[in-house]
Design an enzyme around this catalytic site. Sequence first.
Site, short mmCIF file in Angstrom:
data_model
loop_
_atom_site.label_atom_id
_atom_site.label_comp_id
_atom_site.label_asym_id
_atom_site.label_seq_id
_atom_site.Cartn_x
_atom_site.Cartn_y
_atom_site.Cartn_z
N CYS A 2 0.82 -1.21 0.00
CA CYS A 2 0.00 0.00 0.00
C CYS A 2 0.86 1.27 0.00
CB CYS A 2 -0.87 0.05 1.24
SG CYS A 2 -1.91 -1.37 1.46
N ARG A 27 5.54 -0.11 -5.86
CA ARG A 27 5.48 -0.91 -4.62
C ARG A 27 4.54 -2.10 -4.77
NH1 ARG A 27 6.74 2.40 0.14
NH2 ARG A 27 5.26 1.18 1.31
N TRP A 73 -3.05 -2.71 -1.43
CA TRP A 73 -2.66 -4.12 -1.62
C TRP A 73 -3.57 -4.88 -0.69
CZ3 TRP A 73 1.48 -6.87 -4.05
CH2 TRP A 73 1.73 -8.15 -3.54
N ASN A 99 -2.11 2.34 5.72
CA ASN A 99 -1.20 1.23 5.39
C ASN A 99 -1.01 0.42 6.65
OD1 ASN A 99 -0.85 2.39 2.93
ND2 ASN A 99 1.32 2.87 3.18
N GLY A 100 -0.86 -0.89 6.51
CA GLY A 100 -0.65 -1.74 7.68
C GLY A 100 -1.85 -2.63 7.89
N GLU A 480 20.38 -16.69 -5.59
CA GLU A 480 19.86 -15.39 -6.04
C GLU A 480 19.51 -15.45 -7.53
OE1 GLU A 480 18.53 -12.87 -5.06
OE2 GLU A 480 18.74 -11.55 -6.79
N LYS A 484 15.77 -14.56 -8.94
CA LYS A 484 15.50 -13.51 -9.93
C LYS A 484 14.75 -14.09 -11.11
CE LYS A 484 16.07 -10.75 -8.42
NZ LYS A 484 16.49 -10.14 -7.19
N GLU A 487 11.10 -14.95 -10.25
CA GLU A 487 10.28 -13.77 -9.94
C GLU A 487 9.69 -13.10 -11.17
OE1 GLU A 487 13.21 -11.51 -7.59
OE2 GLU A 487 11.55 -11.13 -6.22
N HIS A 503 22.72 -36.34 -4.61
CA HIS A 503 21.95 -36.85 -3.47
C HIS A 503 20.45 -36.74 -3.71
CE1 HIS A 503 25.56 -37.50 -1.22
NE2 HIS A 503 25.94 -36.25 -1.40
N LYS A 599 7.23 -4.33 -4.00
CA LYS A 599 8.61 -3.90 -3.83
C LYS A 599 9.00 -3.86 -2.36
CE LYS A 599 12.60 -2.36 -5.04
NZ LYS A 599 13.53 -3.45 -5.43
#
Length: 604
Positions: A2, A27, A73, A99-100, A480, A484, A487, A503, A599
């Site tokens: 948000c 975001r 969001w 927000n929250g 990483e 990426k 995503e 294994h 984000k």
Amino acid sequence: MCGIVGYIGGQAATPILIDGLTQLEYRGYDSAGIAVLGPSGARRVRSVGRVRDLEAALPKRLAGKAGIGHTRWATHGAPSEANAHPQADGAERIFVVHNGIIDNARSLREALQADGVQLTSDTDTEAIAHLVAAAEEDTLEQAVLATVGRLTGTFALAVMDTEHPDRIVVARNGSPLILGVGDHEMFVASDVSAVVRHTSQVVHLDDGECATVTAGGFHLFTAEAETVGRSATTVEMTAAELELGNHEHFMLKEILEQPQSLERMLTGRLDDRFATARLDGLNLDPQAMRRFKRVKILGCGSAYYMGQLGASVIEELARIPADAEPASEFRYRNPIIEPDTLYVAVSQSGETADTAFAVQEVKRKGGTIVGLVNVVGSTIAREVDGGLYLHAGPEVSVASTKANTHMAVGFVLMALALGRVRDLSITDGARIVRALKELPRQIGEIVADGAKIAEAAQLLAQAPSLFFIGRVRGYPTAREGAQKFKEISYRHAEAYQTSELKHGPLALISPELPTVAVIPDDELLDRNIGALHEISARGGDIVAITHDTVEVDTRLKITVPKSEPELDPILLMIPTQLLAYHAALALGENIDKPRNLAKSVTVE
Ligand code: F6R
């Protein structure tokens, strides 16, 4: 997640709110709305979808010089117009953006309904609007204070009252909120990027603080209504840094920016004379640095993987046992906080709720925690005992690239500083300092020659599933790389230690499942090559990310310049950023705003 924006001053509020919301789009959100206070009262417009959908839904005239806006969001209730913010009371006198997450929303909503209030949304925020409206206090500030006293959970709030059109009242507990100070105008935002076009002067609210914002300025106060004296600080970020320029995507822009941003990060931090790093912001003198017997790094997602890379460098250079743990798990296992452990929180945004809670857990139990944070003045940056700003500049693409590289380099600086007050020799210190100085140029070479990487990305994009493998130093790079890739391309990508293949995962190797192998030219080279033979023997295609000196018989070989072994994983990571980018490009995906991801993850 948000986003909040607010404006009060002499200009038309609507374009400022829409522009602010557009800046916050990165975001992640699913609906948006604004409420504007004008001569004929308040007008609210909300819409599902993008800010441009909201803009299209606006009436021709939406006059007013005060307003609040929000990108939502969904947490309580599906993305819908009714659930979008601003939320209002039944009489549409009080408007709230939030927000929250309010943890006691259910009981508050039930109590309101028992009092005969008709709720029109599924949100926790609507309860706040009704509570402020019903408060019997004389002023809006007192009504907001009385209301926040009844809330449990996290919030950043901006409240507008048609009966007090000269002000916006804001409150913060656990979700970021800043004020932008202009010339006879004021801004409110959850993130500096929403106001940086208008002012560079910002005030950060701390948890438990509220403020009255008028065109003439602001008054900061605590929950006990005590005035807080705080002046504005100047932000480093410029509006130009938030522009796409000639680039097609922010992700590519941010990958290409790395040589310059790293150069900036290293400026003034390398000490040639003593072959160490100057990290005054850590607030740790040599005695304090020598006191630590362990290092524990806490971060989430890619920041956690960079923490793993960092732990490995710290162990190698400083010979201090070090490890990384997802901050999202740490708090819930009642961790033992040791006085002689140095805790390190790592975060691009500085607002990741899981990491911020982990910082609080360490502090509550008396531990020492420093931060590696990109966003100046962010929650985590202000809560830690000291730290190292990453100076990567704003990162807009949801998929983090340059901030990750800066984190990795930040850990090398930290390892150097910790090592040089212990047993790292001046010769080895000088070796690392030299290698750090070379990094920006070497990264420049990698990003300038992306043709081979784009070719490999085309191949990988065809596969529904792929492996990224690496071992010891190379493993965080592989993790990483897989992160990426999945995503933004939505392809299943999984990382394994090369040594672990036999294994279990080797069972999956087939011509349909390619492998990206991270292979530094180091002491494990022969073993790595052995694993590649096992993959080839089972018909698996391999894209090797390696050094020129390494001879491998793979489908494609991407090479990077050689650094010192401790720094090689950083350079080997750069092609994985471009691989993900080009694969997502080939697949036509929304590169900068991948589905389901935000984000800045400001809720648990
Ligand atoms: C991956 C990504 C996320 C973040 C994570 C932590 O590309 O961006 O995994 O790394 O959400 O975010 P920060 O670093 O802001 O704490």
